[in-house]
Design an enzyme around this catalytic site. Structure first.
Site, PDB file in Angstrom:
ATOM      1  N   CYS A   1       3.607  -6.219   0.243  1.00  0.00           N
ATOM      2  CA  CYS A   1       3.293  -5.483   1.467  1.00  0.00           C
ATOM      3  C   CYS A   1       3.891  -6.117   2.718  1.00  0.00           C
ATOM      4  CB  CYS A   1       1.790  -5.304   1.614  1.00  0.00           C
ATOM      5  SG  CYS A   1       0.850  -6.837   1.799  1.00  0.00           S
TER       6      CYS A   1
ATOM      7  N   HIS B   1      -3.553  -7.188   3.379  1.00  0.00           N
ATOM      8  CA  HIS B   1      -2.635  -6.086   3.079  1.00  0.00           C
ATOM      9  C   HIS B   1      -2.189  -5.445   4.383  1.00  0.00           C
ATOM     10  CE1 HIS B   1      -0.676  -3.172   0.531  1.00  0.00           C
ATOM     11  NE2 HIS B   1      -1.183  -2.197   1.263  1.00  0.00           N
TER      12      HIS B   1
ATOM     13  N   HIS C   1       3.715   1.628   2.413  1.00  0.00           N
ATOM     14  CA  HIS C   1       3.311   0.279   2.038  1.00  0.00           C
ATOM     15  C   HIS C   1       3.772  -0.025   0.621  1.00  0.00           C
ATOM     16  CE1 HIS C   1      -0.544   0.975  -0.474  1.00  0.00           C
ATOM     17  NE2 HIS C   1       0.150   2.100  -0.440  1.00  0.00           N
TER      18      HIS C   1
END
Length: 163
Positions: free
Chosen positions: A78, A126, A138
Site C-alpha cells: 500500500c 494501510h 490501493h
C-alpha cells in the site's frame, strides 16, 4: 418377471426427483454496459497538477500484483504504491503508511479531494489514494493486488492532503 419403475415425487412447483429427473442449466455471458462507468472514467479532476499526476500514476498500476514491501514497478504494497504515485508527481513521501500519515495537512472525510491520501486502522497500517467518486486506489492483498475500492472500507482512520 416384475419390473419396477422409479417413483417420482413432486417437490414444489414442477421439481421432480428420481432417475427420470434432469436439470438443465444455461449460462449466458454478461457484458458490462456502456452506461456503467468505470472508476477511472468517473473521477473528477484533481485540484492540482501534482495530485493529478499522482492519481494518473496510481491508476496506471491497477491490476498489478501486491507484494509486501513492494515498491514497483511490477508489484506494490500500500505505501509503496502511494510513494510511487507521488514520486511520479515530483513529491517524495516516507516509505511507511504511518509515516505518510504525518505529511501534508489533515482533511475531514467530508472534504476529500482527488489526490488525498486516506489512512486505515489504529495504529495506521494501510493507505490508499483518493481518486474521487467515493473510490480509492490501493494495493490491497495478494488476492486483490492494486485495485479500486470504496473509501469507506472498514477501518477508515484519517486523510491527508499532500498536494
Amino acid at each position: 418377471m416384475v419390473t419396477t419403475r422409479p417413483t417420482l415425487r413432486r417437490l414444489g412447483a414442477g421439481l421432480f426427483t428420481g432417475a427420470a429427473a434432469t436439470l438443465t442449466l444455461t449460462l449466458s455471458p454478461v457484458t458490462a454496459s456502456a452506461a456503467e462507468p468505470t472508476p477511472a472514467a468517473t473521477s473528477a479532476p484533481a485540484p492540482t497538477p501534482a495530485a493529478q499526476a499522482a492519481i494518473d500514476d496510481a491508476r496506471a498500476q491497477v491490476g498489478k500484483a501486491y507484494a509486501y514491501g513492494g515498491n514497483g514497478p511490477d508489484a506494490y504494497d500500500c505505501s509503496g504504491l502511494t510513494a510511487h504515485a507521488y514520486r511520479a508527481a515530483g513529491i517524495e513521501l516516507p516509505r511507511r503508511s504511518a509515516d505518510q500519515a504525518t505529511v501534508g495537512t489533515p482533511v475531514a472525510r467530508a472534504d476529500l479531494q482527488p489526490g488525498d491520501l486516506v489512512f486505515y486502522y489504529d495504529p495506521i497500517s494501510h493507505v490508499g489514494i483518493y481518486v474521487g467518486d467515493g473510490q480509492i486506489v490501493h494495493a490491497g492483498t495478494e488476492a486483490t493486488g492494486v485495485e479500486y475500492t470504496s473509501v469507506d472500507m472498514a477501518g477508515y482512520n484519517t486523510a491527508r492532503r499532500i498536494a
